[in-house]
Design a protein around this motif. Structure first.
Motif, PDB file in Angstrom:
ATOM      1  N   UNK A  32       0.857  -1.191   0.000  1.00 48.43           N
ATOM      2  CA  UNK A  32       0.000   0.000   0.000  1.00 48.43           C
ATOM      3  C   UNK A  32       0.893   1.241   0.000  1.00 48.43           C
ATOM      4  N   UNK A  33       0.571   2.214  -0.822  1.00 50.11           N
ATOM      5  CA  UNK A  33       1.280   3.496  -0.775  1.00 50.11           C
ATOM      6  C   UNK A  33       0.762   4.279   0.419  1.00 50.11           C
ATOM      7  N   UNK A  34       1.681   4.792   1.237  1.00 50.08           N
ATOM      8  CA  UNK A  34       1.317   5.393   2.518  1.00 50.08           C
ATOM      9  C   UNK A  34       1.460   6.915   2.544  1.00 50.08           C
ATOM     10  N   UNK A  35       1.447   7.571   1.405  1.00 52.99           N
ATOM     11  CA  UNK A  35       1.642   9.022   1.372  1.00 52.99           C
ATOM     12  C   UNK A  35       0.659   9.758   2.270  1.00 52.99           C
ATOM     13  N   UNK A  36      -0.605   9.403   2.168  1.00 56.90           N
ATOM     14  CA  UNK A  36      -1.667   9.987   2.990  1.00 56.90           C
ATOM     15  C   UNK A  36      -2.884   9.064   2.890  1.00 56.90           C
ATOM     16  N   UNK A  37      -3.939   9.390   3.619  1.00 59.11           N
ATOM     17  CA  UNK A  37      -5.123   8.518   3.636  1.00 59.11           C
ATOM     18  C   UNK A  37      -5.747   8.352   2.259  1.00 59.11           C
ATOM     19  N   UNK A  38      -5.788   9.431   1.490  1.00 59.20           N
ATOM     20  CA  UNK A  38      -6.380   9.348   0.150  1.00 59.20           C
ATOM     21  C   UNK A  38      -5.574   8.398  -0.737  1.00 59.20           C
ATOM     22  N   UNK A  39      -4.272   8.441  -0.636  1.00 57.49           N
ATOM     23  CA  UNK A  39      -3.416   7.553  -1.431  1.00 57.49           C
ATOM     24  C   UNK A  39      -3.588   6.103  -1.010  1.00 57.49           C
ATOM     25  N   UNK A  40      -3.676   5.864   0.290  1.00 55.38           N
ATOM     26  CA  UNK A  40      -3.904   4.502   0.790  1.00 55.38           C
ATOM     27  C   UNK A  40      -5.210   3.965   0.201  1.00 55.38           C
ATOM     28  N   UNK A  41      -6.267   4.751   0.325  1.00 60.16           N
ATOM     29  CA  UNK A  41      -7.585   4.318  -0.156  1.00 60.16           C
ATOM     30  C   UNK A  41      -7.569   4.094  -1.666  1.00 60.16           C
ATOM     31  N   UNK A  42      -6.938   4.996  -2.418  1.00 56.02           N
ATOM     32  CA  UNK A  42      -6.878   4.845  -3.883  1.00 56.02           C
ATOM     33  C   UNK A  42      -6.110   3.586  -4.286  1.00 56.02           C
ATOM     34  N   UNK A  43      -5.007   3.306  -3.605  1.00 56.11           N
ATOM     35  CA  UNK A  43      -4.232   2.118  -3.987  1.00 56.11           C
ATOM     36  C   UNK A  43      -5.020   0.842  -3.701  1.00 56.11           C
TER      37      UNK A  43
END
Length: 137
Positions: A32-43
């Protein structure tokens, strides 16, 4: 340790709830990409959307593992990761994206596991008899 199981449709809602910076922090993750919550959800959503054929109505699985208050002193992050990973293996949650988030908003220690019910090979992770398997843990 006791698990509370929930299936959901929205990765964004669950990730925003479990990874609230005022009360939580990610202690482990996989794929999972952990940049921010939106990135986590998108991945995670991207992997769920790539499933060939019919899409799952509820691709998000959210498990809260609660521990006894008196166990708090010995529950380091590493110990909680170990227990969460063992729980996932016994529940047959393998080869998929996940985050493990430690919460500090209650007196009892607990972690939240959010994982994708579409595994890394595009197959659905079965939720058949999950309540019974959970009770055995």
């Amino acid at each position: 340790m006791m698990g509370d199981l929930k299936k959901r449709a929205s990765f964004a809602r669950v990730v925003n709830y479990v990874n609230n910076p005022k009360k939580a922090r990610i202690i482990d993750s996989k794929d999972v990409r952990l940049d921010d919550n939106a990135t986590i959800a998108r991945s995670m959503q991207g992997q769920a959307d790539d499933k060939p054929g019919r899409k799952l109505k509820n691709p998000v699985y959210h498990i809260s593992l609660d521990f006894a208050h008196e166990d708090a002193p010995k529950l380091t992050d590493e110990k909680m990761i170990q227990l969460a990973q063992e729980y996932m293996r016994e529940m047959k949650i393998t080869n998929t994206q996940y985050i493990i988030v430690r919460h500090q908003d209650r007196e009892h220690p607990h972690v939240h596991i959010v994982f994708n019910r579409i595994d890394n090979n595009g197959k659905s992770i079965s939720d058949r008899n999950d309540m019974y398997r959970n009770e055995e843990k």
